[in-house]
Design a protein around this motif. Sequence first.
Motif, PDB file in Angstrom:
ATOM      1  N   PHE A 291     111.589 -43.727 -64.801  1.00  0.00           N
ATOM      2  CA  PHE A 291     110.341 -43.979 -65.530  1.00  0.00           C
ATOM      3  C   PHE A 291     109.235 -44.404 -64.559  1.00  0.00           C
ATOM      4  O   PHE A 291     108.088 -43.972 -64.680  1.00  0.00           O
ATOM      5  CB  PHE A 291     110.550 -45.059 -66.589  1.00  0.00           C
ATOM      6  N   PHE A 292     109.602 -45.271 -63.608  1.00  0.00           N
ATOM      7  CA  PHE A 292     108.619 -45.691 -62.601  1.00  0.00           C
ATOM      8  C   PHE A 292     108.091 -44.495 -61.817  1.00  0.00           C
ATOM      9  O   PHE A 292     106.894 -44.349 -61.594  1.00  0.00           O
ATOM     10  CB  PHE A 292     109.246 -46.694 -61.631  1.00  0.00           C
ATOM     11  N   PHE A 293     109.005 -43.628 -61.392  1.00  0.00           N
ATOM     12  CA  PHE A 293     108.610 -42.505 -60.540  1.00  0.00           C
ATOM     13  C   PHE A 293     107.791 -41.472 -61.299  1.00  0.00           C
ATOM     14  O   PHE A 293     106.845 -40.895 -60.762  1.00  0.00           O
ATOM     15  CB  PHE A 293     109.841 -41.867 -59.900  1.00  0.00           C
ATOM     16  N   MET A 294     108.156 -41.209 -62.574  1.00  0.00           N
ATOM     17  CA  MET A 294     107.373 -40.262 -63.368  1.00  0.00           C
ATOM     18  C   MET A 294     105.973 -40.786 -63.646  1.00  0.00           C
ATOM     19  O   MET A 294     105.041 -40.015 -63.823  1.00  0.00           O
ATOM     20  CB  MET A 294     108.093 -39.940 -64.685  1.00  0.00           C
ATOM     21  N   GLY A 295     105.857 -42.105 -63.696  1.00  0.00           N
ATOM     22  CA  GLY A 295     104.553 -42.699 -63.966  1.00  0.00           C
ATOM     23  C   GLY A 295     103.740 -42.980 -62.727  1.00  0.00           C
ATOM     24  O   GLY A 295     102.720 -43.671 -62.799  1.00  0.00           O
ATOM     25  N   SER A 296     104.174 -42.471 -61.593  1.00  0.00           N
ATOM     26  CA  SER A 296     103.451 -42.684 -60.337  1.00  0.00           C
ATOM     27  C   SER A 296     103.321 -41.354 -59.598  1.00  0.00           C
ATOM     28  O   SER A 296     103.665 -40.299 -60.133  1.00  0.00           O
ATOM     29  CB  SER A 296     104.200 -43.706 -59.472  1.00  0.00           C
ATOM     30  N   ASP A 297     102.849 -41.416 -58.382  1.00  0.00           N
ATOM     31  CA  ASP A 297     102.706 -40.203 -57.572  1.00  0.00           C
ATOM     32  C   ASP A 297     103.895 -40.038 -56.634  1.00  0.00           C
ATOM     33  O   ASP A 297     103.747 -39.568 -55.497  1.00  0.00           O
ATOM     34  CB  ASP A 297     101.405 -40.275 -56.755  1.00  0.00           C
ATOM     35  N   ALA A 298     105.059 -40.425 -57.081  1.00  0.00           N
ATOM     36  CA  ALA A 298     106.253 -40.321 -56.241  1.00  0.00           C
ATOM     37  C   ALA A 298     106.567 -38.856 -55.939  1.00  0.00           C
ATOM     38  O   ALA A 298     106.277 -37.964 -56.756  1.00  0.00           O
ATOM     39  CB  ALA A 298     107.442 -40.961 -56.948  1.00  0.00           C
ATOM     40  N   PRO A 299     107.154 -38.569 -54.780  1.00  0.00           N
ATOM     41  CA  PRO A 299     107.544 -37.187 -54.457  1.00  0.00           C
ATOM     42  C   PRO A 299     108.514 -36.635 -55.503  1.00  0.00           C
ATOM     43  O   PRO A 299     109.317 -37.373 -56.083  1.00  0.00           O
ATOM     44  CB  PRO A 299     108.231 -37.328 -53.089  1.00  0.00           C
ATOM     45  N   PHE A 300     108.428 -35.319 -55.706  1.00  0.00           N
ATOM     46  CA  PHE A 300     109.259 -34.708 -56.735  1.00  0.00           C
ATOM     47  C   PHE A 300     110.739 -34.932 -56.472  1.00  0.00           C
ATOM     48  O   PHE A 300     111.509 -35.219 -57.400  1.00  0.00           O
ATOM     49  CB  PHE A 300     108.969 -33.203 -56.826  1.00  0.00           C
ATOM     50  N   TRP A 301     111.159 -34.823 -55.220  1.00  0.00           N
ATOM     51  CA  TRP A 301     112.578 -34.969 -54.918  1.00  0.00           C
ATOM     52  C   TRP A 301     113.093 -36.361 -55.281  1.00  0.00           C
ATOM     53  O   TRP A 301     114.240 -36.518 -55.720  1.00  0.00           O
ATOM     54  CB  TRP A 301     112.850 -34.687 -53.429  1.00  0.00           C
ATOM     55  N   LEU A 302     112.220 -37.376 -55.147  1.00  0.00           N
ATOM     56  CA  LEU A 302     112.624 -38.735 -55.485  1.00  0.00           C
ATOM     57  C   LEU A 302     112.754 -38.897 -57.000  1.00  0.00           C
ATOM     58  O   LEU A 302     113.701 -39.530 -57.498  1.00  0.00           O
ATOM     59  CB  LEU A 302     111.591 -39.717 -54.933  1.00  0.00           C
ATOM     60  N   THR A 303     111.829 -38.305 -57.741  1.00  0.00           N
ATOM     61  CA  THR A 303     111.909 -38.352 -59.207  1.00  0.00           C
ATOM     62  C   THR A 303     113.127 -37.585 -59.703  1.00  0.00           C
ATOM     63  O   THR A 303     113.815 -38.013 -60.639  1.00  0.00           O
ATOM     64  CB  THR A 303     110.631 -37.756 -59.824  1.00  0.00           C
ATOM     65  N   LEU A 304     113.419 -36.448 -59.064  1.00  0.00           N
ATOM     66  CA  LEU A 304     114.599 -35.665 -59.440  1.00  0.00           C
ATOM     67  C   LEU A 304     115.883 -36.450 -59.177  1.00  0.00           C
ATOM     68  O   LEU A 304     116.799 -36.458 -60.009  1.00  0.00           O
ATOM     69  CB  LEU A 304     114.614 -34.347 -58.659  1.00  0.00           C
ATOM     70  N   ALA A 305     115.944 -37.123 -58.031  1.00  0.00           N
ATOM     71  CA  ALA A 305     117.118 -37.937 -57.721  1.00  0.00           C
ATOM     72  C   ALA A 305     117.276 -39.058 -58.735  1.00  0.00           C
ATOM     73  O   ALA A 305     118.394 -39.379 -59.168  1.00  0.00           O
ATOM     74  CB  ALA A 305     117.003 -38.511 -56.307  1.00  0.00           C
ATOM     75  N   ALA A 306     116.161 -39.656 -59.151  1.00  0.00           N
ATOM     76  CA  ALA A 306     116.209 -40.727 -60.149  1.00  0.00           C
ATOM     77  C   ALA A 306     116.676 -40.189 -61.501  1.00  0.00           C
ATOM     78  O   ALA A 306     117.384 -40.880 -62.243  1.00  0.00           O
ATOM     79  CB  ALA A 306     114.841 -41.383 -60.280  1.00  0.00           C
ATOM     80  N   SER A 307     116.289 -38.943 -61.839  1.00  0.00           N
ATOM     81  CA  SER A 307     116.743 -38.335 -63.087  1.00  0.00           C
ATOM     82  C   SER A 307     118.254 -38.115 -63.051  1.00  0.00           C
ATOM     83  O   SER A 307     118.956 -38.334 -64.048  1.00  0.00           O
ATOM     84  CB  SER A 307     116.010 -37.006 -63.313  1.00  0.00           C
ATOM     85  N   PHE A 308     118.769 -37.702 -61.898  1.00  0.00           N
ATOM     86  CA  PHE A 308     120.214 -37.535 -61.716  1.00  0.00           C
ATOM     87  C   PHE A 308     120.933 -38.869 -61.905  1.00  0.00           C
ATOM     88  O   PHE A 308     121.939 -38.956 -62.629  1.00  0.00           O
ATOM     89  CB  PHE A 308     120.491 -36.973 -60.321  1.00  0.00           C
ATOM     90  N   VAL A 309     120.415 -39.929 -61.300  1.00  0.00           N
ATOM     91  CA  VAL A 309     121.014 -41.261 -61.438  1.00  0.00           C
ATOM     92  C   VAL A 309     120.942 -41.736 -62.883  1.00  0.00           C
ATOM     93  O   VAL A 309     121.873 -42.357 -63.404  1.00  0.00           O
ATOM     94  CB  VAL A 309     120.313 -42.264 -60.498  1.00  0.00           C
TER      95      VAL A 309
END
Length: 408
Positions: A291-309
Amino acid sequence: MLRHRPFRNQFLANALSMVGSALTPVALAFGVLHVTGSAGQLGLVLAAYSVPQVVLMIVGGVWADRLPRQRVMITADAVRMLTQAGFGVLLVTGWSPLWAMMALQALCGSATAFFLPASVGLVADTAPPDRIQEANALLSLTRNLTGTVGPIVAGGLVAVTGGGWALIIDGITFGGSLLFLAMLRLPTREAASHRSDFRAEFISGWREVSQRSWVWSTILYCMVFNLAFSSYQVLGPAAFAGQSGGSMAWGVMVAGLGIGQLAGNSIALLWKPSQPLLVGRLIMLGGAPVFFFMGSDAPFWLTLAASFVCGISISFPDTLWDAVLQQHIDGSALSRVSSFDFLGSFLLRPVGFGLSAGAASWFGADNTLTVSAVVVIVATLVSLTDSSMRRLGREPAEDSAGHLVQKH
């Protein structure tokens, strides 16, 4: 695990119905839109399924404890076979009045309200007592696998044959599930005529929940978690919509979540923590970063990794929870307790969808996603204050109400 014949028959029954059900969301949506051209009518058809499912969930749990669960599930599968195949026939023939589509989905949702609590209770009857967690992990693994692959297959079927035939296939899979369930040979349970009346058994089921803080606190916690998770489903697509290739990126994100769920189920086949609820609750903290990463300008790969977790943080604790219920709740009350659990899981989902959309319009999608992350973290930390949840082990013992519970 699958060498154990009673569980193998239940697994094959569930796997078949899961395959068909995985086709339904895409097939039904595109089928209804094709014949009506109205998103509003599609919403009514979907509501016709979900409302009776929620309303009748507790009733289904009571009857699954009063009657042989196998018989309840067979009857539910028969109803779902006829309603889904019948819905498919409506779409294929082109005669698809709204009232008929809503009536068939209402019957299907009602049958599902009886099937789900009975299915959780039946695992305790078909799986060896020392392998209940593995049994739940296999069922969840199959559910998530079909849920990941099924929509892709459904999209191809709809493109080639239309939504009607995919729904007819769904109906056929319920027929196959019914046959495997009919092959089960289980000890006869106490007849309903020797049991108390419906109201007394409802109250008894509620008492089983209310007297165990680890049960009712977990149900409340999952209600809050699902409420927060609604923002992933509503605002996640919106976060990618304005980007080039946004739809493809969101599809990859959802696939990452699904793969994470498969990984969580696979872990549950191998790891049996001695304090399952405590371990599961701590792992659910892993649902917050996405949720934090989707709501920020985080790199896509980091948001994808967070979705996996996040997928792991949902599926692994869920498998542990089912196993704990089946090990610590007396078999005669298991379906009633699980029906309260299902009701808690389903009840706030539509509320969460509406709240997420409304909050995003007032405060912005980024802020709403951040609040969702905070809600997950705070709710998890608050839930850890329940000492009975922290202490609960794998093996049945004296519960928080002071009763000795049986292991089935």
